[in-house]
Scaffold this motif. Sequence first.
Motif, PDB file in Angstrom:
ATOM      1  N   VAL A 142       0.835  -1.193   0.000  1.00  0.00           N
ATOM      2  CA  VAL A 142       0.000   0.000   0.000  1.00  0.00           C
ATOM      3  C   VAL A 142       0.872   1.247   0.000  1.00  0.00           C
ATOM      4  N   ASP A 143       0.589   2.167  -0.924  1.00  0.00           N
ATOM      5  CA  ASP A 143       1.314   3.428  -0.997  1.00  0.00           C
ATOM      6  C   ASP A 143       0.720   4.429  -0.002  1.00  0.00           C
ATOM      7  N   THR A 144       1.441   5.486   0.228  1.00  0.00           N
ATOM      8  CA  THR A 144       1.117   6.471   1.250  1.00  0.00           C
ATOM      9  C   THR A 144      -0.254   7.110   1.081  1.00  0.00           C
ATOM     10  N   SER A 145      -0.614   7.473  -0.131  1.00  0.00           N
ATOM     11  CA  SER A 145      -1.868   8.208  -0.335  1.00  0.00           C
ATOM     12  C   SER A 145      -3.078   7.434   0.165  1.00  0.00           C
ATOM     13  N   CYS A 146      -3.092   6.140  -0.033  1.00  0.00           N
ATOM     14  CA  CYS A 146      -4.205   5.320   0.442  1.00  0.00           C
ATOM     15  C   CYS A 146      -4.243   5.310   1.976  1.00  0.00           C
ATOM     16  N   LEU A 147      -3.085   5.150   2.594  1.00  0.00           N
ATOM     17  CA  LEU A 147      -3.029   5.159   4.063  1.00  0.00           C
ATOM     18  C   LEU A 147      -3.554   6.482   4.622  1.00  0.00           C
ATOM     19  N   ILE A 148      -3.117   7.577   4.026  1.00  0.00           N
ATOM     20  CA  ILE A 148      -3.528   8.901   4.505  1.00  0.00           C
ATOM     21  C   ILE A 148      -5.030   9.102   4.308  1.00  0.00           C
ATOM     22  N   LEU A 149      -5.531   8.764   3.125  1.00  0.00           N
ATOM     23  CA  LEU A 149      -6.957   8.930   2.852  1.00  0.00           C
ATOM     24  C   LEU A 149      -7.804   8.134   3.844  1.00  0.00           C
ATOM     25  N   LEU A 150      -7.467   6.871   4.027  1.00  0.00           N
ATOM     26  CA  LEU A 150      -8.252   6.036   4.932  1.00  0.00           C
ATOM     27  C   LEU A 150      -8.153   6.513   6.379  1.00  0.00           C
ATOM     28  N   THR A 151      -7.003   7.033   6.759  1.00  0.00           N
ATOM     29  CA  THR A 151      -6.856   7.592   8.104  1.00  0.00           C
ATOM     30  C   THR A 151      -7.766   8.801   8.266  1.00  0.00           C
ATOM     31  N   LYS A 152      -7.788   9.674   7.269  1.00  0.00           N
ATOM     32  CA  LYS A 152      -8.593  10.904   7.341  1.00  0.00           C
ATOM     33  C   LYS A 152     -10.087  10.615   7.439  1.00  0.00           C
ATOM     34  N   ILE A 153     -10.544   9.526   6.822  1.00  0.00           N
ATOM     35  CA  ILE A 153     -11.968   9.200   6.903  1.00  0.00           C
ATOM     36  C   ILE A 153     -12.237   8.116   7.952  1.00  0.00           C
ATOM     37  N   GLU A 154     -11.241   7.855   8.767  1.00  0.00           N
ATOM     38  CA  GLU A 154     -11.347   6.904   9.885  1.00  0.00           C
ATOM     39  C   GLU A 154     -11.746   5.499   9.421  1.00  0.00           C
ATOM     40  N   GLN A 155     -11.110   5.053   8.331  1.00  0.00           N
ATOM     41  CA  GLN A 155     -11.402   3.730   7.772  1.00  0.00           C
ATOM     42  C   GLN A 155     -10.137   2.906   7.508  1.00  0.00           C
ATOM     43  N   LEU A 156      -9.044   3.217   8.185  1.00  0.00           N
ATOM     44  CA  LEU A 156      -7.791   2.499   7.942  1.00  0.00           C
ATOM     45  C   LEU A 156      -7.960   0.993   8.155  1.00  0.00           C
ATOM     46  N   GLY A 157      -8.787   0.612   9.090  1.00  0.00           N
ATOM     47  CA  GLY A 157      -9.010  -0.800   9.386  1.00  0.00           C
ATOM     48  C   GLY A 157      -9.569  -1.610   8.233  1.00  0.00           C
ATOM     49  N   LEU A 158     -10.140  -0.928   7.232  1.00  0.00           N
ATOM     50  CA  LEU A 158     -10.645  -1.656   6.061  1.00  0.00           C
ATOM     51  C   LEU A 158      -9.536  -2.447   5.382  1.00  0.00           C
ATOM     52  N   LEU A 159      -8.329  -1.892   5.379  1.00  0.00           N
ATOM     53  CA  LEU A 159      -7.209  -2.613   4.761  1.00  0.00           C
ATOM     54  C   LEU A 159      -7.003  -3.964   5.431  1.00  0.00           C
ATOM     55  N   TYR A 160      -7.039  -3.974   6.753  1.00  0.00           N
ATOM     56  CA  TYR A 160      -6.871  -5.229   7.492  1.00  0.00           C
ATOM     57  C   TYR A 160      -8.039  -6.178   7.225  1.00  0.00           C
ATOM     58  N   GLU A 161      -9.250  -5.630   7.223  1.00  0.00           N
ATOM     59  CA  GLU A 161     -10.425  -6.473   6.993  1.00  0.00           C
ATOM     60  C   GLU A 161     -10.404  -7.108   5.607  1.00  0.00           C
ATOM     61  N   LEU A 162      -9.860  -6.406   4.634  1.00  0.00           N
ATOM     62  CA  LEU A 162      -9.796  -6.925   3.268  1.00  0.00           C
ATOM     63  C   LEU A 162      -8.598  -7.825   3.024  1.00  0.00           C
ATOM     64  N   PHE A 163      -7.439  -7.434   3.548  1.00  0.00           N
ATOM     65  CA  PHE A 163      -6.194  -8.098   3.142  1.00  0.00           C
ATOM     66  C   PHE A 163      -5.397  -8.731   4.281  1.00  0.00           C
ATOM     67  N   GLY A 164      -5.825  -8.541   5.525  1.00  0.00           N
ATOM     68  CA  GLY A 164      -5.008  -9.016   6.644  1.00  0.00           C
ATOM     69  C   GLY A 164      -3.785  -8.126   6.762  1.00  0.00           C
TER      70      GLY A 164
END
Length: 141
Positions: free
Chosen positions: A7-29
């Motif tokens: 995962v590149d930085t922009s995705c991490l930042i975007l998901l953090t800003k919308i309080e959804q970073l955990g989606l990455l874990y739920e989708l991909f571990g």
Amino acid sequence: MQKATVVDTSCLILLTKIEQLGLLYELFGTITITPAIADEYGYPLPTWVQIINPKEDSLKIFKAFLDAGEASAIALVMESPSSLLIVDELKGRQVAKEIGIKFTGSVGMLKLAEKKGLISNMTEVIKKIKKKLISEYLMPY
């Protein structure tokens, strides 16, 4: 390296800003980032994020025309071609496409989350993203 989701930085930042970073874990571990991406991100990382350095020789090639995070992400995926890359920036996506890397962006990842039932209303998520972008990047005249 085994099959991974890089995962590149922009995705991490975007998901953090919308309080959804955990989606990455739920989708991909466990997801994988590089030290350059961790530095660009700048926030504490969850335990399910692993940091791996790509080999320097492959990294040098991509550093010539991409920023440090994108270059390191693509170099890392090149070491495990079955990996998925999540990248938003056009240059990074173009390079990934040219060299045959499987990739998606933040919106593609969000669509997958919706398809798997992790997001109930994609329209609301997009509204939240727009609201964050407007409040952070646009200044009133």
